[in-house]
Design an enzyme around this catalytic site. Structure first.
Site, mmCIF file in Angstrom:
data_model
loop_
_atom_site.group_PDB
_atom_site.id
_atom_site.type_symbol
_atom_site.label_atom_id
_atom_site.label_comp_id
_atom_site.label_asym_id
_atom_site.label_seq_id
_atom_site.Cartn_x
_atom_site.Cartn_y
_atom_site.Cartn_z
ATOM 1 N N SER A 1 0.848 -1.198 0.000
ATOM 2 C CA SER A 1 0.000 0.000 0.000
ATOM 3 C C SER A 1 0.879 1.241 0.000
ATOM 4 O O SER A 1 1.959 1.247 0.609
ATOM 5 C CB SER A 1 -0.868 -0.003 1.267
ATOM 6 O OG SER A 1 -1.394 1.280 1.501
ATOM 7 N N TYR B 1 -2.132 -1.208 9.960
ATOM 8 C CA TYR B 1 -2.216 -1.673 8.559
ATOM 9 C C TYR B 1 -0.947 -1.307 7.790
ATOM 10 O O TYR B 1 -0.309 -2.160 7.156
ATOM 11 C CB TYR B 1 -3.452 -1.020 7.925
ATOM 12 C CG TYR B 1 -3.622 -1.192 6.439
ATOM 13 C CD1 TYR B 1 -4.288 -2.304 5.924
ATOM 14 C CD2 TYR B 1 -3.166 -0.229 5.534
ATOM 15 C CE1 TYR B 1 -4.474 -2.461 4.556
ATOM 16 C CE2 TYR B 1 -3.349 -0.376 4.166
ATOM 17 C CZ TYR B 1 -4.003 -1.495 3.688
ATOM 18 O OH TYR B 1 -4.180 -1.637 2.327
#
Ligand SMILES: NC(=O)c1ccc[n+]([C@@H]2O[C@H](COP(=O)([O-])OP(=O)(O)OC[C@H]3O[C@@H](n4cnc5c(N)ncnc54)[C@H](OP(=O)(O)O)[C@@H]3O)[C@@H](O)[C@H]2O)c1
Length: 250
Positions: free
Chosen positions: A142, A155
Site C-alpha cells: 500500500s 495496517y
C-alpha cells in the site's frame, strides 16, 4: 505462461488481476474467503475469455489451514492443468480498517497482522515447495507505507513489513530463480474503500488533488500492472516495490 495463485480474488484488485492474467494466457487459481459467488463470477469471466480458473476457499488469517490448502492446490493443478507445479503467487487478500494509535485494540491489531503479514509469510512458506523454479511472488502492499496516513498505523506497518519480507524472499529464493516484488496501490475504489469514499466526496477530492494524474484509481489500474509483472517482459524486475498510485503525494 503457467498458473498463478491469487489470494482474495473474489472482488476488487485480486479479481481484476485474475482476469488480466487470464487474458494474457495464464491459468488462475483464485481464492475467496466470504464471497464464493464473487469467486465463481470471476471463474466465469475467465472461462468466457477462453481461459481456465479454479476457485478455492482460503482464510489467510488461519495459518493452521494452509497445508490442507496446499493439498487442494496440488489436486487442482493435476485435475485442471495436468501438472504438479504452479508458477506465481500473488498475496493480495486483505482488508482495511481505521485504527488511530490511541484507540486501536489488541484484537484489531492482531487481525490485521495475521492477514497482512503473518498469513502471506506462512502461505508463501507452505506453497514454495509447489512453485516451479523460475517462478515469482507478488505481494500487495500500500502507498500508506510511503505516505504516513492518520488512522492506518497497524495496517501500514504490516504492509511495510510485507515490503521487507518481499526483499527477503527475493534473496533467499534467488538460487531457485524465483523473483519477488511488491505492488503498492494508492487509493483505489473497491469494496474496501467505497464506504469511506462515498461518505466524503471532499475526501475523494482531496486524494485526487494529491495525485498527479488527478483522480483516485480503479481496480484495473492495479490488475493490469500485476498481470504485466507476471509476464516475461518483467523477468529482470526483482526485489522492487512498485507504487501504482498515479503519482500520489509526490
Ligand atoms: N483499495 C485500495 O485502495 C487499496 C490500496 C492499497 C492496498 N490495497 C490492498 O489490496 C488488497 C486487495 O484490496 P481490495 O481493495 O481489492 O479489497 P476488496 O475489494 O475488499 O477485496 C478483498 C479481497 O480479499 C479477500 N479477503 C479479505 N479478508 C480475507 C481473509 N482473512 N482471508 C482471505 N481472503 C480475504 C476478500 O475475500 P471475500 O470477498 O471472499 O471475503 C476479497 O477477495 C488488500 O491487501 C488491500 O490491503 C487496497
Amino acid at each position: 505462461m503457467g498458473v498463478v495463485i491469487i489470494t482474495g480474488a473474489s472482488r476488487g484488485l485480486g479479481a481484476s488481476a485474475a482476469i488480466h492474467a487470464a487474458r494474457r494466457g495464464m491459468g488462475v487459481i483464485l481464492t475467496y474467503n466470504s464471497h464464493p459467488a464473487g469467486a465463481e463470477e470471476v471463474v466465469r469471466q475467465v472461462e468466457a475469455a477462453g481461459g481456465k480458473a479454479v476457485a478455492l476457499a482460503l482464510d489467510v488469517g488461519k495459518v493452521a489451514s494452509f497445508s490442507a490448502f496446499r493439498d487442494k492446490v496440488a489436486a487442482a493443478l493435476k485435475a485442471t492443468w495436468g501438472r504438479d507445479r504452479f508458477d506465481a503467487l500473488v498475496n493480495n487478500a486483505g482488508y482495511g480498517a481505521f485504527n488511530p494509535i490511541e484507540t486501536v485494540t489488541e484484537a484489531e491489531f492482531d487481525g490485521l497482522l495475521n492477514v497482512h503479514l503473518k498469513g502471506p509469510f506462512f502461505l508463501t512458506q507452505v506453497l514454495l515447495p509447489l512453485m516451479a523454479d523460475g517462478g515469482q511472488i507478488i505481494n500487495m502492499t500500500s502507498a500508506t507505507t510511503r505516505v504516513a496516513t492518520a488512522g492506518t498505523a497497524p495496517y501500514a506497518s504490516f504492509k511495510g513489513g510485507l515490503e521487507v519480507l518481499t526483499r527477503c524472499i527475493a534473496k533467499e529464493f534467488g538460487p531457485r530463480r524465483i523473483r519477488a516484488n511488491s505492488v503498492s496501490p494508492g487509493a483505489i475504489r473497491t469494496d474496501m474503500t467505497s464506504e469511506a469514499l462515498d461518505q466524503s466526496p471532499e475526501f475523494v477530492e482531496l486524494l485526487a488533488g494529491q495525485t498527479a494524474l488527478g483522480r483516485i484509481g480503479v481496480p484495473d489500474d492495479v490488475g493490469r500492472v500485476v498481470a504485466s509483472l507476471l509476464s516475461e517482459d518483467n523477468a529482470w524486475v526483482n526485489a522492487q516495490n512498485i507504487e501504482v498510485a498515479g503519482g500520489y503525494s509526490i
